[in-house]
Every structure is written in C-alpha cells, then in structure tokens.
Design an enzyme around this catalytic site. Structure first.
Site, PDB file in Angstrom:
ATOM      1  N   SER A 230      27.268 -25.700 -65.950  1.00 10.93           N
ATOM      2  CA  SER A 230      27.658 -26.384 -64.708  1.00 10.93           C
ATOM      3  C   SER A 230      26.479 -26.464 -63.734  1.00 10.93           C
ATOM      4  CB  SER A 230      28.867 -25.711 -64.054  1.00 10.93           C
ATOM      5  OG  SER A 230      28.646 -24.342 -63.886  1.00 10.93           O
TER       6      SER A 230
ATOM      7  N   ASP B 217      22.496 -18.930 -60.703  1.00 12.50           N
ATOM      8  CA  ASP B 217      22.447 -19.947 -61.759  1.00 12.50           C
ATOM      9  C   ASP B 217      21.685 -21.181 -61.290  1.00 12.50           C
ATOM     10  OD1 ASP B 217      24.103 -18.089 -62.840  1.00 12.50           O
ATOM     11  OD2 ASP B 217      25.905 -19.316 -62.769  1.00 12.50           O
TER      12      ASP B 217
HETATM   13  C1  GLA Z   1      28.235 -16.492 -62.800  1.00 12.74           C
HETATM   14  C2  GLA Z   1      27.923 -16.931 -61.379  1.00 12.74           C
HETATM   15  C3  GLA Z   1      26.633 -16.291 -60.879  1.00 12.74           C
HETATM   16  C4  GLA Z   1      26.655 -14.776 -61.091  1.00 12.74           C
HETATM   17  C5  GLA Z   1      27.085 -14.437 -62.515  1.00 12.74           C
HETATM   18  C6  GLA Z   1      27.296 -12.958 -62.703  1.00 12.74           C
HETATM   19  O1  GLA Z   1      27.269 -16.989 -63.678  1.00 12.74           O
HETATM   20  O2  GLA Z   1      27.811 -18.345 -61.316  1.00 12.74           O
HETATM   21  O3  GLA Z   1      26.434 -16.622 -59.520  1.00 12.74           O
HETATM   22  O4  GLA Z   1      27.457 -14.148 -60.144  1.00 12.74           O
HETATM   23  O5  GLA Z   1      28.289 -15.089 -62.886  1.00 12.74           O
HETATM   24  O6  GLA Z   1      26.100 -12.274 -62.545  1.00 12.74           O
END
Ligand code: GLA
Length: 384
Positions: free
Chosen positions: A126, A170
């Site tokens: 995403s 991310d």
């Molecule tokens: C998902 C969220 C991130 C982070 C991870 C866990 O990927 O999008 O922001 O919190 O989980 O580390």
C-alpha cells in the site's frame, strides 16, 4: 527477463516504487521510536498521463481491475458510478485527497500499473502504491515536495482516508530506499541515515501466504494499548510524551502501575527501541551474527509480549534458525500473518531457501514463497 514496463503504455510519466521489509524496530514507529527497514527490489510500476478533466482512471493489470473516480467526489469517498471506494482504491484516492488538503494541485489522471509486490503480506504494497501516485501527481502538477513531506502526506492518506492508524515507517522506506543499505530512521526527529548491509549476508523473505482480516483492527488496538501505557506511566513519569521516552530500567521501576497486558506491550516497545540501537552497532562492525541475535529476540518479543505472531510464523522462524547459515529470523511488518525476514550468510542463501521451503512443507503442510531481496533505491520517476 523482459522489462515489466513493456507491459505498460508508453506515457510520459513512469514511476517505480518499491515495497519494504523491516529488519528491526517493529511496532515502534507510532511510539516515536527508531526503525531499521530496507526498500526491496519488488515494485509497483506505473505509467500515467494527465487528463484535461477531473477524472482519474486506474487500471491494475495484475488485479485485472479498473477504477474511476472524480476529484470532486474525493470527500464523499465514492467512485465515478457513485459506489463507495473500497480496498486498494482507497490508496490512490486517499493520496489525491491528502495532496489536495495540503494545497497541492492534483489533476485528472489516466494510470496503468503492474506490481510484483504481494498484497497484504506485510511488505508495504500500500505504501508503494501511495508513493507511486504521489510522484505521478507531482510530475503532472509540476510542483516539487521533499521526499519526507511526500511520505508524510501518504501516511496521512492511509490514516485519515483508508482508516489504518499506521506510523511513518513504510512510506518513509518506500520514499528513501538506498541500494545495498538499511535505513536507520528516527520517527521522532525524522533524521535518517543509510547504513551499509553486511556484504556477506543476504536478506531472505518467506511469505507464509496467511492474510488475516484481523490485521487492521489488531493493529489499531495495539496502538491504543501503547497510548494507554503512556497515560498511565505519566502518573509516575510526568515528562514522557511517548514510550520512546521510557527506558527499560524505568519500565522495571514503574511498570507496576500498568495492567499486565499493557505492561507487556510497553516492554516490547522499549526493548525493541533499544535493540535497534544495538543493531546499528552490529552493522557498523559487519557483525551479522550479533544482528541476527537481535532479530531472534525481536521475534520472541513480538510473539510473547506484543502478541502479533501466529503459529505458522513461529514455525517459519524456528525452521529457519535450525538451518545452517541463518544468522537471524523474525516476523516482519505488523504481524497477524504475512512474512518473515531472515538474515543469511550469502554463500548459504540458495541452500537455505530450498531447505526452509522443504521444512515448512513438512512441518506445517503448506507452501511458502521464498525469495532473496536486494536493498533498493526508493520511489522515483524513471530517467531521474
Ligand atoms: C505496519 C505499519 C507501520 C508499522 C508496522 C509495524 O507496517 O504500516 O507503520 O507500524 O506495521 O512495525
């Protein structure tokens, strides 16, 4: 292998946007902690051209699905036929919405995309999609934002439009990836630094194939639990703003003011942040074995304290650790399914991958998709 862009129309805007795998620092980005992801060589690829009207048309070649929405309908979250936007449609629409809310020009767009990132596997498909569209709209609009600001707007799209209370890791990793490097990122100060990966090690991803609906609600619940920990700890430590401000020793001293479950969540976060700091030392010394031990401790903590693992992920980690050449293994991303990440001696990577697949089939009776990934450059327009 042929260039995947050949499947896409030969339009003026072409974007390549990677997924990410997180090596260490899980569930700490929304606690203002430090993380250590890499951008990987699995990508969303997108070709786009601006339109004269306010229609956005998107075709996903892999999903064999088409989406159309009007910019004027963004607030109502409906497509051009008036039906509610759902699933992956919320990401490009959310980006358009967040960019506009940030005062940036967003034009009608025609886009076609293809991706080799598995969806919902914890590899940030995403975020890759969000950054790809942010860059396409930036090119179409003729404005220029810093990568960090783009990443933040994409995070806002996900928080406020798609309804996932994610942190910034991310989108940051997808925007800032550097070939052959891990990315040390301080989610409080927004300072970051590329750190060379040990040259003799390979990063291997194992996708359990499990996709749990529970992921979004479980994730948001963990976030709330961390906030509860902060407000309770403030009765003893009035100056703290987030779990980032609490040391493991302080939690030892004051943890008795937390209910047992919340105390476990907090313990994971404060120790995981400490592990990231130690991991940076390991990278500086090319100490893959030390780094691997921190990954193993991180997995145990996600399993026992943060409680976001699944038996299949634990099985993949245990199997990996019993194979020669494996320095460390852990679940990666939010958990509740998805992938494990493994640090493996480069020379042993081929045998490791074959053996992990065999053992998982034998122990869990199902297939796992395994691949070796290269730390890659972040999202960018082709030719730049
Ligand atoms: C998902 C969220 C991130 C982070 C991870 C866990 O990927 O999008 O922001 O919190 O989980 O580390």
């Amino acid at each position: 292998m042929s260039d995947p862009f050949e499947q896409l129309p030969d339009w003026e805007i072409r974007v390549i946007s990677p997924g990410r795998v997180n090596l260490l620092g899980e569930h700490v980005d929304y606690n203002q902690g430090t993380v250590l992801p890499i951008a990987i060589d699995r990508f969303v690829r997108l070709a786009a051209r601006p339109r004269a009207d306010d229609l956005v048309t998107i075709e996903s070649l892999d999903l064999k699905s088409r989406l159309q929405f009007r910019l004027e309908d963004l607030d109502r979250r409906v497509d051009a036929q008036g039906k509610p936007l759902t699933g992956w449609a919320l990401y490009p629409a959310g980006v358009a919405w967040a960019l506009r809310a940030g005062g940036l020009e967003v034009r009608g767009l025609e886009a076609v995309l293809t991706s080799d990132l598995p969806i919902g596997a914890g590899l940030s498909s995403s975020a890759a999609l969000e950054l790809a569209f942010a860059l396409a709209w930036q090119a179409a609009g003729g404005w220029q934002l810093e990568r960090m600001a783009l990443a933040q707007l994409c995070q806002r799209a996900e928080n406020a439009y798609a309804g996932v209370a994610c942190g910034l890791m991310d989108q940051f990793a997808c925007a800032h990836g550097v070939a052959r490097h891990a990315l040390y990122f301080d989610t409080r100060s927004l300072q970051w630094q590329p750190l060379p990966m040990p040259p003799d090690s390979a990063v291997v991803i194992a996708d359990s194939g499990l996709r749990r609906q529970l992921a979004a609600s479980g994730y948001n619940q963990r976030r709330v639990e961390c906030e509860q920990a902060v407000s309770l700890l403030r009765t003893r430590l009035p100056d703290i703003r987030s779990l980032r401000d609490v040391s493991p020793a302080q939690l030892d001293e004051h943890g008795d003011c937390l209910p047992p479950e919340i105390r476990k969540r907090a313990r994971h976060v404060v120790e995981e942040i400490a592990r990231v700091q130690q991991a940076c030392f390991c990278l500086a010394q090319d100490d893959a074995a030390g780094f691997g031990r921190l990954m193993v401790a991180g997995h145990a903590s996600l399993r026992d304290l943060f409680e976001v693992s699944l038996p299949e992920l634990d099985g993949l980690v245990d199997a990996a650790l019993s194979i020669e050449g494996c320095c460390g293994a852990r679940l990666t991303g939010a958990g509740f399914g998805g992938c494990t990440v493994n640090l493996v001696a480069r020379d042993a990577a081929g045998d490791f991958m074959a053996e992990l697949g065999r053992r998982y089939r034998q122990d869990c009776g199902s297939q796992v998709v395994i691949y070796c990934c290269q730390p890659s450059r972040g999202a960018h327009l082709l030719g730049t």
